[in-house]
Design an enzyme around this catalytic site. Sequence first.
Site, PDB file in Angstrom:
ATOM      1  N   GLN A   1      13.888  33.151 -14.654  1.00  0.00           N
ATOM      2  CA  GLN A   1      14.564  32.079 -13.920  1.00  0.00           C
ATOM      3  C   GLN A   1      13.684  31.479 -12.806  1.00  0.00           C
ATOM      4  O   GLN A   1      13.691  30.276 -12.568  1.00  0.00           O
ATOM      5  CB  GLN A   1      15.865  32.613 -13.323  1.00  0.00           C
ATOM      6  CG  GLN A   1      16.777  31.506 -12.862  1.00  0.00           C
ATOM      7  CD  GLN A   1      18.057  32.044 -12.268  1.00  0.00           C
ATOM      8  OE1 GLN A   1      18.034  32.892 -11.376  1.00  0.00           O
ATOM      9  NE2 GLN A   1      19.177  31.567 -12.745  1.00  0.00           N
TER      10      GLN A   1
ATOM     11  N   GLU B   1       0.838  -1.203   0.000  1.00  0.00           N
ATOM     12  CA  GLU B   1       0.000   0.000   0.000  1.00  0.00           C
ATOM     13  C   GLU B   1       0.878   1.260   0.000  1.00  0.00           C
ATOM     14  O   GLU B   1       0.572   2.242  -0.676  1.00  0.00           O
ATOM     15  CB  GLU B   1      -0.916  -0.015   1.229  1.00  0.00           C
ATOM     16  CG  GLU B   1      -1.924   1.121   1.248  1.00  0.00           C
ATOM     17  CD  GLU B   1      -2.852   1.062   2.453  1.00  0.00           C
ATOM     18  OE1 GLU B   1      -2.941  -0.002   3.103  1.00  0.00           O
ATOM     19  OE2 GLU B   1      -3.466   2.094   2.750  1.00  0.00           O
TER      20      GLU B   1
ATOM     21  N   ARG C   1       2.483  31.364 -22.230  1.00  0.00           N
ATOM     22  CA  ARG C   1       2.010  32.556 -21.523  1.00  0.00           C
ATOM     23  C   ARG C   1       3.124  33.608 -21.532  1.00  0.00           C
ATOM     24  O   ARG C   1       4.243  33.340 -21.070  1.00  0.00           O
ATOM     25  CB  ARG C   1       1.638  32.176 -20.080  1.00  0.00           C
ATOM     26  CG  ARG C   1       1.350  33.335 -19.164  1.00  0.00           C
ATOM     27  CD  ARG C   1       0.029  33.978 -19.473  1.00  0.00           C
ATOM     28  NE  ARG C   1      -0.331  34.963 -18.466  1.00  0.00           N
ATOM     29  CZ  ARG C   1      -1.310  35.843 -18.616  1.00  0.00           C
ATOM     30  NH1 ARG C   1      -2.046  35.830 -19.710  1.00  0.00           N
ATOM     31  NH2 ARG C   1      -1.579  36.703 -17.660  1.00  0.00           N
TER      32      ARG C   1
END
Length: 392
Positions: free
Chosen positions: A283, A246, A272
């Site tokens: 940066q 799990e 964008r």
Amino acid sequence: MDFELTPEQRGLRREIIAFARQELGATVAEDDRTGRFPIEDWRRCADFGVLGWPVPTTYGGGGLDPLTTIIALEALGYGCRDNGLVFAIGNHLWGCAVYLLNHGTEEQKNRFLKPLCDGGLIGAHALSEPEAGSDVLSLRTTAVRDGDRYLLNGTKCFISNGPEAGLFVVFARTGDGGGRAQNALSAFLVPADLPGVRKARELGKMGLRTTPMGVVEFDDTPVPAANLIGREGAGYSIFTSTIEWERSFMFAGHVGVMERLLETSVERASTRRQFGRPIGSFQAVAHQIADMKIRLETARLLLYRVGWLKREGRFALLDATIAKIVISEALVQTALAAAEVHGAQGYVTDLAIERELRDALGGPIFAGTSSVQRGVLAELLGLQGALSGEAR
Ligand SMILES: Cc1cc2nc3c(=O)[nH]c(=O)nc-3n(C[C@H](O)[C@H](O)[C@H](O)COP(=O)(O)OP(=O)(O)OC[C@H]3O[C@@H](n4cnc5c(N)ncnc54)[C@H](O)[C@@H]3O)c2cc1C
């Protein structure tokens, strides 16, 4: 060490991504809003074989080896937009089916594995209680032997898949363990249609809202002794020897999500423009994206290592614990970074980055919190009492 996927693994990955993109998650935006479990997608996963990937073919499964199972689940997490669906599948496999695989009798495997693989039964894992979360050994649910059955009484909470489950793996107290807490628990296969099983309450939640979650009560539920997993008193050792699955395999889907978020963020940073330049040329943004890639590859290496260890039949608790901490925390950081790179578009619901962030936040809690995992790790390194405060 060979880091190449085999041609079969590469082909499987492609098929799964195509299946997940085309067939799953079409209603996720609305389902996330309403908290609906997409049962039709679950059935598609059953038909595709997802629900039995790690189960041997003799029991109706796909017979994938552990490493290939991880690669398959990672591909599912990458291609499927509905993280709640992938989490529900994880609970079904690693909270329920794996207990049968590792500790079930032939009769139990023959009875339950086929319906778990073909979608006839949804599996769930019932350990947590209102007063027993991280401290598993303090759980209060009891199972008292009564002839050829046990009478089960208690309340389990935060049970993923609980409201839809047909089969629970339930942990209960069967005695005082001869004074040793570790020997006081037993694990049972509890079909949801037994008398006295009550799906008491559904729980709403912040993320993974398409995974149903609830409180389950047991009131003098007569569980046949034939449904005991392993022997009486072995519940805790069964839990600790199975939890490594799990704590690692459940997080394979997270790695896929990290890759998806990285790609979306690279695309956004490239297209964008602000101040006359793509934002990715700044940066600060570029480094966010570089860190996303570092986290992705670190997570993948840790996960594949656990897959390889399990394929070799080796114990992997330490590696699974590290993988759990790193991957769950990495996804949160990556989802936060993706939101930042997207600006307001990362905050509003149109692009679903906000949903990815909400979905990510459960990872450091379920299957043992990050703090508790660090305690487990310290104990595995020999620091007795680092987790429990006492040497158990
Ligand atoms: C999305 C989700 C799905 C879940 N699904 C299931 C499920 O299917 N089945 C199930 O049984 N449970 C499930 N759980 C419950 C989960 O296993 C528990 O939330 C988890 O074990 C922590 O228990 P708790 O929430 O009671 O927190 P607590 O144990 O009360 O812990 C609260 C805080 O105390 C800290 N803490 C506690 N003990 C220690 C310690 N020794 N050292 C350091 N810090 C400590 C924890 O790190 C945490 O920050 C789920 C939870 C979530 C969020």
